[in-house]
Structure formats: structure tokens, C-alpha cells
Design an enzyme around this catalytic site. Structure first.
Site, PDB file in Angstrom:
ATOM      1  N   LYS A  67       0.790  -1.233   0.000  1.00 30.14           N
ATOM      2  CA  LYS A  67       0.000   0.000   0.000  1.00 30.14           C
ATOM      3  C   LYS A  67       0.826   1.290   0.000  1.00 30.14           C
ATOM      4  O   LYS A  67       0.372   2.312  -0.484  1.00 30.14           O
ATOM      5  CB  LYS A  67      -0.974   0.011   1.183  1.00 30.14           C
ATOM      6  CG  LYS A  67      -2.119  -0.975   1.023  1.00 30.14           C
ATOM      7  CD  LYS A  67      -3.117  -0.824   2.142  1.00 30.14           C
ATOM      8  CE  LYS A  67      -4.305  -1.733   1.915  1.00 30.14           C
ATOM      9  NZ  LYS A  67      -5.387  -1.496   2.867  1.00 30.14           N
ATOM     10  N   ASP A 103     -10.038   3.202   2.181  1.00 31.25           N
ATOM     11  CA  ASP A 103     -10.195   2.469   3.444  1.00 31.25           C
ATOM     12  C   ASP A 103     -10.901   3.306   4.522  1.00 31.25           C
ATOM     13  O   ASP A 103     -11.746   2.807   5.257  1.00 31.25           O
ATOM     14  CB  ASP A 103      -8.822   2.033   3.987  1.00 31.25           C
ATOM     15  CG  ASP A 103      -8.257   0.846   3.217  1.00 31.25           C
ATOM     16  OD1 ASP A 103      -9.033   0.077   2.638  1.00 31.25           O
ATOM     17  OD2 ASP A 103      -7.016   0.705   3.192  1.00 31.25           O
TER      18      ASP A 103
END
Ligand code: ATR
Length: 281
Positions: A67, A103
Site C-alpha cells: 500500500k 479504506d
């Protein structure tokens, strides 16, 4: 229109439920598309992303451990992802690579959809976040942007202090994690409670009755933390919802349809999760 192809890249990737999730929506909306999972080691990450972009993919998800590293290959990164310091969504448009992070959106949207308005009282929102790893960053960012005062509590206090300085949060020691009287939200972002891991050892008895207890672990769906919270009659939020909601913006970007999280989808995903758990045990 040509078939639209999207992907998820991580390592390991076999545990991921995202292919089943996007597959469900593709079937539900009758879209001619695909969503494939690729297990790629960090050394090959940039090469593979470039190749997928050249091969006509429209974009995809990036998960652990990539990420942060995947940010370096992006031509443009949206403000939220920059603030969080990680991306989970890529889209390829006009020869350019765009990175974003959904997220935090997924976490907050799931909470908002599943608790009563009165409970989600952002005006006096005070959240205790357990953990200071990668998963904590997006959650802290989203809680702060929703007006919550956030206190971090982590086994290694130094890690909590670094994050607290970045996101303007308070810090409390790991040993005081049972002192929850002043909070109306508790979020576990550690991997404690996950199948084959130690449980999260916490006593919720001081948490006010109006508090929400969230766990990002969804494997198992009902962690010991959530069982304990349920026994106290507190509102609980499990980790599956965050996974479902974070996927909405990506699906819309790649396939042109804003998908919905429905009880049918949730039931389908619980069946998929149980099948994975069965094969892992
Ligand atoms: P990620 O970075 O992907 O979120 P991680 O490196 O496994 O995942 O760590 C997540 C969090 O779980 C960290 O805050 C970690 O605490 P430390 O900073 O002290 O390492 C926490 N964590 C992991 N195992 C733990 C344990 N046995 N007890 C308490 N906290 C733990």
C-alpha cells in the site's frame, strides 16, 4: 464496449475476499468485466502494475504489503491518500496512473450505515483506537475528518506517539487500555483476535453504554472483542462491513456503476468467508 478488467495485487493474496465481492456486483449488474487476484512480491510490483496498465486493465486494488510502495508508481495521488500515506485503489486513464485510498471512507460509511444517528454523535465523539500499524492510519484519518477526538493506544507506545504527532491525536499507554470511561467509540485495528492469533485482552466494563465497538478483524466475523461488547449490550461493527464499503468507489471507477451494499451481498460474503475458514482450519 470491450470487457473491463480489474485486479487486486497483494502477497499473500489467497485469503482475499475482494474477487468474490467484485464478482458478485459484476454478476448482479450484468457488467461484462473481470476482477483477478495476483500474488506479486514487492520487487516486481512496479513492473507488474505497468504491464497491467499496458495490457488494457482499467485499474485495481493494492493490498498488504504494497500500500505504501505502490504510491511511487502513481502519476497522481488524491489528497486523502496523501494524508493517509498509502493507497488501496489504482485507476488507469489516458496513459496515467491515479492512486486513491478508500479504506477510511469504507470504515466510516460502514459505521454510519450501521449505527443509529444518535449514537454516531460526532459533536462529542471520542474514540480510542487500538493499534498504530498500517491499518490504523486510514481509520484515524477518517475519524479525525468526521470530527472525532482520537486517542491512540498501542503495545509499542513509540509507534503510537509517531502517529499521534502526524494526525494530532492523544496517546495512552497499552496498560491503561481498560480505562474506557471517557470514550464513545473503541476501534481495534490490530490483528489480535484474528484466527490463529492471540485474542485481544481487554475489559470493556468501563465503556459507557452508548459506545460503539468496532473491530477491523473479519476472520472470524465475531471476535472475542465483539462477543464481549454484545454481552454488555453495546452496538458493534464488524470488519466485513468496512471491506464491503471500501470497495464501492473502486467498482464505480472501473466499471461505471456505483454498487450497493445489500443484505444479500453480506450473506454471500459470509458464505465465502466461511468457506475460506473451512479450508484454512
Ligand atoms: P499493519 O501494519 O498491517 O496494520 P502489524 O504490523 O501486524 O499490521 O501491526 C498492527 C498493530 O498490531 C500494531 O500496532 C502492533 O503493535 P506494535 O506497534 O507494538 O507492533 C499491534 N500488535 C500486533 N501484535 C500484537 C500483540 N501481540 N499485542 C499487542 N499489539 C499487537
Amino acid at each position: 464496449m470491450t470487457k473491463r478488467k480489474a485486479f487486486i495485487i497483494g502477497s499473500p493474496i489467497s485469503h482475499s475476499l475482494s474477487p468474490q465481492l467484485h464478482g458478485f456486483w459484476l454478476r448482479q449488474y450484468g457488467i461484462d468485466g473481470s476482477y483477478e487476484a495476483f500474488d506479486i512480491k514487492p520487487d516486481y510490483l512496479h513492473k507488474v502494475i505497468k504491464k497491467l496498465a499496458n495490457d488494457g486493465y482499467v485499474g485495481g486494488n493494492i493490498t498488504i504489503p504494497h500500500k505504501e510502495k505502490a504510491m511511487m508508481i502513481c502519476d497522481e495521488i488524491d489528497e486523502i491518500a496523501q494524508n493517509i500515506g498509502a493507497i488501496n485503489t489504482l485507476s488507469f486513464r489516458e496513459g496515467r496512473i491515479f492512486g486513491s485510498n478508500t479504506d477510511g471512507f469504507g470504515f466510516l460509511e460502514n459505521v454510519k450505515e450501521n449505527v443509529s444517528r444518535e449514537t454516531f454523535s460526532v459533536n462529542q465523539g471520542r474514540a480510542m483506537v487500538l493499534g498504530a500499524g498500517g491499518a490504523a492510519r486510514a481509520i484515524i484519518y477518517s475519524l479525525k475528518s468526521a470530527g472525532y477526538e482520537v486517542t491512540l493506544c498501542n503495545r509499542t507506545q513509540e509507534n503510537a506517539e509517531k502517529l499521534a504527532a502526524e494526525f494530532d491525536c492523544g496517546v495512552t499507554s497499552w496498560d491503561s487500555r481498560n480505562n474506557l470511561i471517557t470514550y464513545n467509540m473503541l476501534v481495534n485495528t490490530t490483528s489480535l483476535g484474528m484466527l490463529h492469533n492471540d485474542p485481544l485482552n481487554i475489559d470493556l466494563s468501563t465503556l459507557p453504554q452508548s459506545a460503539i465497538v468496532c473491530d477491523i478483524v473479519y476472520n472470524p466475523l465475531e471476535t472475542e472483542l465483539l462477543v464481549q461488547a454484545k454481552m454488555r449490550g453495546l452496538q458493534i461493527i464488524d470488519g466485513l462491513g468496512m471491506l464491503l464499503y471500501q470497495a464501492i468507489p473502486g467498482f464505480e471507477l472501473w466499471f461505471g456503476k456505483r454498487p450497493e451494499v445489500t443484505s444479500e451481498l453480506r450473506e454471500h460474503m459470509i458464505r465465502c468467508l466461511n468457506m475460506k475458514l473451512f479450508h484454512q482450519s
